[in-house]
Design an enzyme around this catalytic site. Structure first.
Site, PDB file in Angstrom:
ATOM      1  N   ARG A 128      30.267 -37.935  16.426  1.00  0.00           N
ATOM      2  CA  ARG A 128      29.668 -36.716  15.864  1.00  0.00           C
ATOM      3  C   ARG A 128      29.981 -36.655  14.366  1.00  0.00           C
ATOM      4  NH1 ARG A 128      25.736 -34.162  17.653  1.00  0.00           N
ATOM      5  NH2 ARG A 128      26.701 -33.926  19.707  1.00  0.00           N
ATOM      6  N   ARG A 175      23.467 -46.042  19.170  1.00  0.00           N
ATOM      7  CA  ARG A 175      24.598 -45.311  18.589  1.00  0.00           C
ATOM      8  C   ARG A 175      25.807 -45.250  19.507  1.00  0.00           C
ATOM      9  NH1 ARG A 175      23.356 -38.806  18.926  1.00  0.00           N
ATOM     10  NH2 ARG A 175      22.648 -38.768  21.077  1.00  0.00           N
ATOM     11  N   HIS A 185      20.665 -40.589  11.051  1.00  0.00           N
ATOM     12  CA  HIS A 185      20.938 -39.160  11.304  1.00  0.00           C
ATOM     13  C   HIS A 185      22.114 -38.670  10.453  1.00  0.00           C
ATOM     14  CE1 HIS A 185      21.810 -35.560  13.585  1.00  0.00           C
ATOM     15  NE2 HIS A 185      21.030 -35.865  14.592  1.00  0.00           N
ATOM     16  N   ASP A 238      15.823 -26.924  13.464  1.00  0.00           N
ATOM     17  CA  ASP A 238      15.562 -28.232  14.074  1.00  0.00           C
ATOM     18  C   ASP A 238      14.088 -28.531  13.821  1.00  0.00           C
ATOM     19  OD1 ASP A 238      15.695 -30.555  15.458  1.00  0.00           O
ATOM     20  OD2 ASP A 238      16.349 -29.691  17.366  1.00  0.00           O
ATOM     21  N   GLU A 279      17.638 -36.336   7.946  1.00  0.00           N
ATOM     22  CA  GLU A 279      17.517 -37.644   8.583  1.00  0.00           C
ATOM     23  C   GLU A 279      16.259 -38.375   8.117  1.00  0.00           C
ATOM     24  OE1 GLU A 279      17.715 -36.864  12.844  1.00  0.00           O
ATOM     25  OE2 GLU A 279      18.734 -34.986  12.415  1.00  0.00           O
TER      26      GLU A 279
HETATM   27  C1  BG6 Z   1      18.507 -34.022  15.837  1.00  0.00           C
HETATM   28  C2  BG6 Z   1      17.486 -33.448  16.778  1.00  0.00           C
HETATM   29  O1  BG6 Z   1      17.979 -35.144  15.210  1.00  0.00           O
HETATM   30  O2  BG6 Z   1      19.673 -34.401  16.554  1.00  0.00           O
HETATM   31  C3  BG6 Z   1      18.088 -32.293  17.555  1.00  0.00           C
HETATM   32  O3  BG6 Z   1      16.352 -33.020  16.033  1.00  0.00           O
HETATM   33  C4  BG6 Z   1      19.370 -32.735  18.251  1.00  0.00           C
HETATM   34  O4  BG6 Z   1      17.142 -31.802  18.500  1.00  0.00           O
HETATM   35  C5  BG6 Z   1      20.305 -33.315  17.209  1.00  0.00           C
HETATM   36  O5  BG6 Z   1      19.960 -31.627  18.896  1.00  0.00           O
HETATM   37  C6  BG6 Z   1      21.657 -33.782  17.739  1.00  0.00           C
HETATM   38  O6  BG6 Z   1      21.504 -34.617  18.817  1.00  0.00           O
HETATM   39  P1  BG6 Z   1      22.783 -35.158  19.580  1.00  0.00           P
HETATM   40  O7  BG6 Z   1      22.245 -35.936  20.743  1.00  0.00           O
HETATM   41  O8  BG6 Z   1      23.547 -36.025  18.613  1.00  0.00           O
HETATM   42  O9  BG6 Z   1      23.589 -33.950  19.976  1.00  0.00           O
END
Ligand code: BG6
Length: 277
Positions: A62, A88, A148, A192, A250
């Site tokens: 994260r 990932r 991301h 989002d 992103e």
């Molecule tokens: C973003 C999406 O790219 O990633 C969101 O647009 C999503 O919808 C977010 O919640 C995080 O995703 P994750 O799977 O890492 O919790």
């Protein structure tokens, strides 16, 4: 693999490449070919990394720059497939490490069935991440995904995302709805959104005074995301209040913009991040 002098390796079960170069300090995990940290010389840390991030195979880190590939968000047809793809959450292979006076380049590869990719991370005064989808099969393959990036901010309510003015976007909060962006993006709740935009964007932090320039290549979509309070509480790998500390912008290929890569061809999705003077 011989590493250049500015690159060290920490951890054995969970290897992390530690870059300490004249131009920057950076950390890149073998897991996910994931940039966890990048601090160009003379600047503060640019990326946000959750203090509650989980470091284990099968789970995504994260924060930093997760490589979402070969699909963005939910798989287009298979509801059981993992969100944001298979790249990932697994260990990659390191295939190259070099340095010169401008910085360090690390190259990683992964392959799984029809899916084959290479990631190059160039860390210096700028940070470049490029993801090459390679089609070595005899049929066309359809690829989407995202770099991301989680950017560290003084407070999410202090920032503006500039240069998406007038862009069409899919607002995915509630019933997905197409809208047109009016003015700069600011944050006062969950965001989002998938913008139809291949251009560069700026993340302006009016309190820290820092502006981050995000340039993109091979990326017809720009995703802007912040989970805000309620969703942050539901995320086990993010402290409840930390949604205030980052903004995700992103370089993406999303939904109807998915790319068809023909046999023998490849597609490169890239981002170049720099701190503006
Ligand atoms: C973003 C999406 O790219 O990633 C969101 O647009 C999503 O919808 C977010 O919640 C995080 O995703 P994750 O799977 O890492 O919790």
């Amino acid at each position: 693999m011989n590493l250049p002098p500015s690159v060290g390796l920490s951890g054995t079960d969970y290897p992390v490449y530690e870059i300490d170069h004249l131009t920057c300090k950076a950390r890149v995990a073998l897991h996910g070919a994931h940039v966890m940290s990048w601090r160009p010389q003379g600047e503060e840390e640019v990326l946000y990394l959750s203090p509650d991030a989980v470091y284990r195979e099968g789970k995504a880190i994260r924060g930093g720059i997760p490589i979402c590939w070969p699909w963005f968000n939910a798989h287009p047809t298979d509801p059981d497939a993992p969100s944001h793809g298979i790249a990932r959450t697994r260990f990659w292979e390191m295939i190259g490490a070099e340095e010169d006076e401008e910085g360090v380049a690390l190259r990683f590869a992964m392959a799984d069935g029809i899916w084959k990719a290479e990631v190059t991370v160039k860390a210096g005064l700028d940070l470049e991440v490029s993801l090459e989808s390679v089609n070595t099969t005899e049929i066309p393959i359809v690829v989407s995904g995202a770099l991301h990036s989680y950017f560290s901010v003084s407070d999410i309510e202090n920032v503006r995302v500039v240069n998406l003015e007038d862009a069409d976007f899919l607002d995915t909060i509630g019933e997905p709805t197409m809208r047109k962006q009016k003015g700069a993006i600011t944050f006062s709740g969950e965001v989002d959104a998938i913008y139809d935009s291949a251009g560069k964007v700026l993340l302006v932090d009016d309190v820290s005074g820092r502006t981050i320039l995000i340039e993109k290549g091979g990326s017809p979509s720009t995703v802007v995301w912040n989970p805000w309070a309620e969703k942050a509480v539901a995320m086990g790998d993010l402290p409840d209040e930390d949604y205030r500390k980052f903004c995700c912008i992103e370089a993406a290929i999303a939904n109807d913009k998915a790319v068809i890569v023909m046999p023998g061809n490849s597609h490169v999705l890239s981002t170049r991040i720099s701190v503006e003077e």
